[in-house]
Write an enzyme that holds these catalytic residues in place. Structure first.
Site, PDB file in Angstrom:
ATOM      1  N   GLU A  55       0.844  -1.225   0.000  1.00 39.03           N
ATOM      2  CA  GLU A  55       0.000   0.000   0.000  1.00 39.03           C
ATOM      3  C   GLU A  55       0.865   1.256   0.000  1.00 39.03           C
ATOM      4  OE1 GLU A  55      -3.659   0.180   2.111  1.00 39.03           O
ATOM      5  OE2 GLU A  55      -3.942  -1.982   1.948  1.00 39.03           O
TER       6      GLU A  55
HETATM    7  C1  LIG Z   1       2.751  -9.655   0.077  1.00 38.31           C
HETATM    8  C2  LIG Z   1       2.350  -8.529  -0.823  1.00 38.31           C
HETATM    9  C3  LIG Z   1       1.022  -8.190  -0.968  1.00 38.31           C
HETATM   10  C4  LIG Z   1       0.638  -7.185  -1.849  1.00 38.31           C
HETATM   11  N1  LIG Z   1      -0.694  -6.938  -2.063  1.00 38.31           N
HETATM   12  C5  LIG Z   1      -1.075  -6.104  -3.067  1.00 38.31           C
HETATM   13  C6  LIG Z   1      -2.446  -6.000  -3.452  1.00 38.31           C
HETATM   14  O1  LIG Z   1      -3.335  -6.614  -2.848  1.00 38.31           O
HETATM   15  N2  LIG Z   1      -2.754  -5.225  -4.499  1.00 38.31           N
HETATM   16  C7  LIG Z   1      -1.804  -4.534  -5.206  1.00 38.31           C
HETATM   17  O2  LIG Z   1      -2.175  -3.852  -6.166  1.00 38.31           O
HETATM   18  N3  LIG Z   1      -0.504  -4.590  -4.838  1.00 38.31           N
HETATM   19  C8  LIG Z   1      -0.115  -5.372  -3.818  1.00 38.31           C
HETATM   20  N4  LIG Z   1       1.216  -5.488  -3.479  1.00 38.31           N
HETATM   21  C9  LIG Z   1       2.205  -4.702  -4.206  1.00 38.31           C
HETATM   22  C10 LIG Z   1       2.843  -3.613  -3.352  1.00 38.31           C
HETATM   23  O3  LIG Z   1       1.948  -2.563  -3.134  1.00 38.31           O
HETATM   24  C11 LIG Z   1       4.140  -3.182  -4.057  1.00 38.31           C
HETATM   25  O4  LIG Z   1       5.063  -4.246  -3.890  1.00 38.31           O
HETATM   26  C12 LIG Z   1       4.703  -1.894  -3.509  1.00 38.31           C
HETATM   27  O5  LIG Z   1       3.865  -0.810  -3.864  1.00 38.31           O
HETATM   28  C13 LIG Z   1       6.111  -1.614  -4.019  1.00 38.31           C
HETATM   29  O6  LIG Z   1       6.214  -1.787  -5.388  1.00 38.31           O
HETATM   30  P1  LIG Z   1       7.411  -2.697  -5.996  1.00 38.31           P
HETATM   31  O7  LIG Z   1       7.395  -3.967  -5.246  1.00 38.31           O
HETATM   32  O8  LIG Z   1       7.263  -2.752  -7.461  1.00 38.31           O
HETATM   33  O9  LIG Z   1       8.729  -1.932  -5.587  1.00 38.31           O
HETATM   34  P2  LIG Z   1       9.431  -0.762  -6.426  1.00 38.31           P
HETATM   35  O10 LIG Z   1       8.442   0.293  -6.739  1.00 38.31           O
HETATM   36  O11 LIG Z   1      10.186  -1.364  -7.560  1.00 38.31           O
HETATM   37  O12 LIG Z   1      10.433  -0.200  -5.351  1.00 38.31           O
HETATM   38  C14 LIG Z   1      11.682  -0.813  -5.041  1.00 38.31           C
HETATM   39  C15 LIG Z   1      12.362   0.033  -3.972  1.00 38.31           C
HETATM   40  O13 LIG Z   1      12.593   1.340  -4.491  1.00 38.31           O
HETATM   41  C16 LIG Z   1      11.990   2.307  -3.646  1.00 38.31           C
HETATM   42  N5  LIG Z   1      11.466   3.407  -4.465  1.00 38.31           N
HETATM   43  C17 LIG Z   1      10.701   3.324  -5.587  1.00 38.31           C
HETATM   44  N6  LIG Z   1      10.416   4.546  -6.035  1.00 38.31           N
HETATM   45  C18 LIG Z   1      10.987   5.421  -5.184  1.00 38.31           C
HETATM   46  C19 LIG Z   1      11.051   6.835  -5.104  1.00 38.31           C
HETATM   47  N7  LIG Z   1      10.423   7.615  -5.993  1.00 38.31           N
HETATM   48  N8  LIG Z   1      11.755   7.402  -4.098  1.00 38.31           N
HETATM   49  C20 LIG Z   1      12.372   6.625  -3.165  1.00 38.31           C
HETATM   50  N9  LIG Z   1      12.343   5.275  -3.181  1.00 38.31           N
HETATM   51  C21 LIG Z   1      11.651   4.694  -4.178  1.00 38.31           C
HETATM   52  C22 LIG Z   1      10.863   1.578  -2.951  1.00 38.31           C
HETATM   53  O14 LIG Z   1      10.480   2.240  -1.749  1.00 38.31           O
HETATM   54  C23 LIG Z   1      11.487   0.218  -2.723  1.00 38.31           C
HETATM   55  O15 LIG Z   1      12.299   0.260  -1.567  1.00 38.31           O
HETATM   56  C24 LIG Z   1       1.615  -6.457  -2.547  1.00 38.31           C
HETATM   57  C25 LIG Z   1       2.964  -6.784  -2.395  1.00 38.31           C
HETATM   58  C26 LIG Z   1       3.333  -7.808  -1.558  1.00 38.31           C
HETATM   59  C27 LIG Z   1       4.796  -8.176  -1.460  1.00 38.31           C
END
Ligand SMILES: Cc1cc2nc3c(=O)[nH]c(=O)nc-3n(C[C@H](O)[C@H](O)[C@H](O)COP(=O)(O)OP(=O)(O)OC[C@H]3O[C@@H](n4cnc5c(N)ncnc54)[C@H](O)[C@@H]3O)c2cc1C
Length: 403
Positions: free
Chosen positions: A364
């Site tokens: 989230e």
């Molecule tokens: C168990 C689990 C349940 C989930 N449930 C749902 C769900 O029900 N529905 C849904 O839609 N999604 C869901 N998600 C997805 C979740 O919301 C995303 O994993 C999360 O938003 C982060 O996206 P990403 O994993 O692609 O990381 P990325 O966006 O690739 O980020 C990687 C790292 O870079 C950092 N980062 C990225 N951009 C920036 C920035 N601009 N400035 C500083 N740091 C940054 C992030 O904070 C992180 O540390 C779930 C994920 C998991 C693991």
């Protein structure tokens, strides 16, 4: 601090606590090991009339709001963070409909979610689009009276158990995030399949799945709100209202781990006295208790702000999420520390709290992203926050804005 809660709030706390102690805690380790969904727990929640508290009364819910949702999630998460999020994600999945659905969509989909007979999941994230949600690639192209959805969603919490999904897709791909619309997709729609289940570190009772759409045809009546293009705004408003639920999951995990740490350190003896009676340990426990209480007040305040109908809730929701989830990570890690070597072993209850807590800093909206959100809000509020301060040579002798 019960004194600050209403009678209705306390009633929800007590009923949720009873379900948590009777039906969740005894099976938490088993659900963690098997990854099964707690169907008996859902039945207990239905019997205790704890489902759908955030859904308006006219659509079968209790209509009591986000604070009561948080209180229930907190109690469930004290016993199991996976059960807490499995409950809370129904709010995340249904807020899009509450906020942006047509009357027909609300009448059709909200009552079964309110009663707990139907579970709903929220599909925004994709493999290449997480924090940058506006870059999603799933498309929903109009074809006669239908839309044809193609694409792939990643990490869908409750994906394996939900019967309804709110899905975000591009109806106008060349418009970027302004071309995103939301759809309500039923589980058995041809062309839609629930895919791979993730092998997660924690919250293992929650089924987190990929979702695949291959020429999935849905009638235009499934377009949320009946109009294209409002999907990104809908998802941002949804996340603002759902974030206190994640924060409450974190709060419950911190509280649950703290209670175990308190109990264990009061019984474990080293150097001829209980571990708790060493002052260094008492200081740790004091910090844990203080951080939890601070998190609780911030989470409840953000929930109350949403329930008040205030328009701008983004900053407070982000603050509550960041603070409570960072607190959960710190407190659960310290609790493992206080269990010593036993804390690192899976036959003790404490390491699960740490594994469950980690995800709350990621989903989230990661906590880095929440800090961006708070920072942007502060930039917008700069004038209001600082205009009473007189930045003149009198107060800042060496200050020269031109240099
Ligand atoms: C168990 C689990 C349940 C989930 N449930 C749902 C769900 O029900 N529905 C849904 O839609 N999604 C869901 N998600 C997805 C979740 O919301 C995303 O994993 C999360 O938003 C982060 O996206 P990403 O994993 O692609 O990381 P990325 O966006 O690739 O980020 C990687 C790292 O870079 C950092 N980062 C990225 N951009 C920036 C920035 N601009 N400035 C500083 N740091 C940054 C992030 O904070 C992180 O540390 C779930 C994920 C998991 C693991």
């Amino acid at each position: 601090m019960r004194e600050l809660l209403s009678e209705q709030n306390i009633d929800y706390v007590e009923r949720a606590r009873e379900v948590a102690e009777k039906y969740v805690r005894p099976v938490a380790a088993e659900l963690d090991r098997t990854g099964e969904y707690g169907w008996d727990i859902l039945e207990a929640l239905k019997s205790a009339e704890l489902t759908g508290v955030w859904i308006p009364k006219e659509y079968g819910g209790k209509g009591t709001g986000v604070l009561d949702l948080c209180l229930i999630v907190e109690q469930l998460s004290r016993a199991c963070g996976g059960v807490g999020v499995s409950y809370a994600v129904n709010a995340l999945g249904s807020f899009p409909i509450i906020l942006g659905g047509t009357d027909e969509q609300k009448e059709k989909y909200l009552p079964p979610i309110a009663s707990g007979d139907s579970l709903i999941a929220f599909g925004l994230s994709e493999k290449a689009s997480g924090s940058d949600a506006g870059s999603l690639r799933t498309t929903a192209i109009r074809d006669g009276d239908d839309y044809v959805i193609n694409g792939h969603k990643k990490w869908n919490t409750n994906g394996g158990v939900a019967s309804v999904f709110t899905i975000y897709a591009l109806t106008e791909p060349d418009k970027g995030m302004r071309g995103i619309s939301a759809f309500i997709v039923e589980k058995d729609t041809p062309g839609f399949t629930v895919g791979k289940r993730e092998d997660t570190m924690g919250i293992r009772t929650a089924s987190v799945n990929e979702l695949d759409f291959v020429d999935c045809r849905v009638p235009a009546s499934q377009l949320l709100g009946g109009s294209e293009g409002g999907g990104f705004r809908n998802t941002m408003m949804t996340l603002d209202r759902a974030r206190p639920g994640v924060a409450a999951q974190a709060l419950g995990l911190a509280q649950g781990a703290f209670e175990w740490a308190l109990r264990y350190t009061s019984e474990r003896r080293q150097f001829g006295q209980t571990v708790m009676s060493h002052q260094a340990v008492q200081f740790m426990l004091a910090d844990m208790a203080t951080q939890i209480e601070a998190a609780r007040q911030l989470v409840y305040a953000s929930a109350r702000l949403i329930d008040s109908g205030a328009k701008n809730v983004t900053k407070m929701a982000a603050m509550g999420k960041v603070f409570a989830t960072d607190t959960a990570m710190k407190v659960t890690t310290d609790a493992v520390q206080l269990f010593g070597g036993y804390g690192y072993c899976r036959d003790y209850p404490i390491e699960k709290y740490m594994r469950d807590a980690k995800i709350t800093q990621i989903y989230e909206g990661t906590n880095q992203v929440q800090r961006l959100v708070i920072g942007r809000a502060l930039t917008r509020e700069l004038k209001e926050l600082t205009e009473h301060l007189d930045v003149t040579v009198e107060h800042f002798p060496d200050y020269d804005p031109e240099s």
